[in-house]
Design an enzyme around this catalytic site. Structure first.
Site, PDB file in Angstrom:
ATOM      1  N   THR A  70      32.506  31.801   5.304  1.00  0.00           N
ATOM      2  CA  THR A  70      32.557  32.527   6.562  1.00  0.00           C
ATOM      3  C   THR A  70      33.639  31.901   7.426  1.00  0.00           C
ATOM      4  O   THR A  70      33.671  30.688   7.609  1.00  0.00           O
ATOM      5  CB  THR A  70      31.198  32.463   7.287  1.00  0.00           C
ATOM      6  OG1 THR A  70      30.204  33.040   6.448  1.00  0.00           O
ATOM      7  CG2 THR A  70      31.237  33.219   8.601  1.00  0.00           C
ATOM      8  N   ARG A 109      23.753  38.004   6.112  1.00  0.00           N
ATOM      9  CA  ARG A 109      23.996  38.466   4.748  1.00  0.00           C
ATOM     10  C   ARG A 109      22.742  39.086   4.145  1.00  0.00           C
ATOM     11  O   ARG A 109      22.810  40.119   3.456  1.00  0.00           O
ATOM     12  CB  ARG A 109      24.495  37.302   3.911  1.00  0.00           C
ATOM     13  CG  ARG A 109      25.827  36.752   4.430  1.00  0.00           C
ATOM     14  CD  ARG A 109      26.136  35.370   3.935  1.00  0.00           C
ATOM     15  NE  ARG A 109      26.294  35.370   2.485  1.00  0.00           N
ATOM     16  CZ  ARG A 109      26.287  34.260   1.759  1.00  0.00           C
ATOM     17  NH1 ARG A 109      26.123  33.077   2.330  1.00  0.00           N
ATOM     18  NH2 ARG A 109      26.441  34.330   0.458  1.00  0.00           N
ATOM     19  N   LEU A 160      28.433  27.383   9.811  1.00  0.00           N
ATOM     20  CA  LEU A 160      28.892  28.544   9.062  1.00  0.00           C
ATOM     21  C   LEU A 160      28.762  28.282   7.563  1.00  0.00           C
ATOM     22  O   LEU A 160      28.975  27.160   7.105  1.00  0.00           O
ATOM     23  CB  LEU A 160      30.365  28.825   9.376  1.00  0.00           C
ATOM     24  CG  LEU A 160      30.749  29.235  10.798  1.00  0.00           C
ATOM     25  CD1 LEU A 160      32.245  29.438  10.872  1.00  0.00           C
ATOM     26  CD2 LEU A 160      30.019  30.465  11.235  1.00  0.00           C
ATOM     27  N   ASP A 161      28.480  29.338   6.816  1.00  0.00           N
ATOM     28  CA  ASP A 161      28.547  29.244   5.369  1.00  0.00           C
ATOM     29  C   ASP A 161      29.995  28.940   4.986  1.00  0.00           C
ATOM     30  O   ASP A 161      30.925  29.291   5.713  1.00  0.00           O
ATOM     31  CB  ASP A 161      28.116  30.564   4.723  1.00  0.00           C
ATOM     32  CG  ASP A 161      26.653  30.897   4.988  1.00  0.00           C
ATOM     33  OD1 ASP A 161      25.867  29.959   5.182  1.00  0.00           O
ATOM     34  OD2 ASP A 161      26.317  32.085   4.998  1.00  0.00           O
ATOM     35  N   ARG A 162      30.200  28.353   3.829  1.00  0.00           N
ATOM     36  CA  ARG A 162      31.542  27.879   3.502  1.00  0.00           C
ATOM     37  C   ARG A 162      32.575  28.986   3.373  1.00  0.00           C
ATOM     38  O   ARG A 162      33.753  28.739   3.508  1.00  0.00           O
ATOM     39  CB  ARG A 162      31.519  27.020   2.255  1.00  0.00           C
ATOM     40  CG  ARG A 162      31.322  27.756   0.957  1.00  0.00           C
ATOM     41  CD  ARG A 162      31.457  26.793  -0.191  1.00  0.00           C
ATOM     42  NE  ARG A 162      31.025  27.400  -1.425  1.00  0.00           N
ATOM     43  CZ  ARG A 162      30.955  26.753  -2.553  1.00  0.00           C
ATOM     44  NH1 ARG A 162      31.269  25.486  -2.592  1.00  0.00           N
ATOM     45  NH2 ARG A 162      30.559  27.349  -3.633  1.00  0.00           N
TER      46      ARG A 162
END
Length: 194
Positions: free
Chosen positions: A5, A104, A1-3
């Site tokens: 998210t 995104r 996951l992106d930080r």
């Protein structure tokens, strides 16, 4: 996951389980479902299947865009509106591929960036400022949320060695965002995402 998210992060307890989950991903025996709050009103389900590559128009090195090049990779994402209200859309997102920033990028390509997105939102310079100085009052005013409103909600493994589903409830900050921006009660939200 992106930080920024929220949601499910899986860790294997041993090498065998790690191998089974890795093979399930490689063999496309895993389905993932995200929840996102988008800017604007997305009225119909949308299926995107195109190529992603470096965004040549941005100063942000990691930013990508929908475009084809010798280094581009195919990305496929499905967006399904769950609630449309007050200029925002709560959507279920199903990525069929697993490219970096895929959801995104595709949301922005649709003209409906994810609320709070510092890279793919209204001004990618926010990301550079955020890295240097942290979250600013200008960002708070423009972005409307302290992080990207993206949540890894469900993961389902359907591999011979590993059949299991995981669900992560929405964090309170996203529940509050949806209540505030979309006038949605906790009960209504629970029914929508069940």
């Amino acid at each position: 996951l992106d930080r920024e998210t929220s949601g499910i992060v899986l860790m294997a307890k041993d090498k065998l389980r790690a191998r089974h989950t890795q093979m399930a991903f490689q063999n496309q025996q895993v389905s993932k479902e995200y929840l996102a709050v988008l800017e604007g009103e997305l009225f119909e389900p949308v299926h995107l299947n195109n190529h992603l590559a470096k965004d040549l128009e941005s100063e942000v090195y990691i930013k990508q865009a929908v475009r084809k090049s010798h280094s581009s990779k195919r990305a496929e994402t499905y967006f399904e509106p769950l609630l449309i209200r007050n200029g925002f859309s709560l959507v279920k997102v199903i990525p069929k591929t697993g490219r970096k920033h895929q959801i995104r990028i595709h949301a922005t390509h649709l003209g409906h960036s994810i609320v709070g997105d510092k890279i793919y939102g209204p001004n990618d310079q926010f990301y550079l400022t955020f890295i240097e100085h942290g979250y600013t009052a200008e960002m708070a005013k423009s972005l409307g949320f302290h992080r990207q409103a993206l949540h890894a909600h469900r993961v389902h493994f359907d591999a011979p060695e590993f059949k299991r589903s995981f669900t992560a409830p929405l964090l309170p900050d996203m529940v509050d965002l949806i209540a505030e921006k979309m006038s949605c009660s906790a009960e209504e939200l629970a029914e929508l995402i069940a």
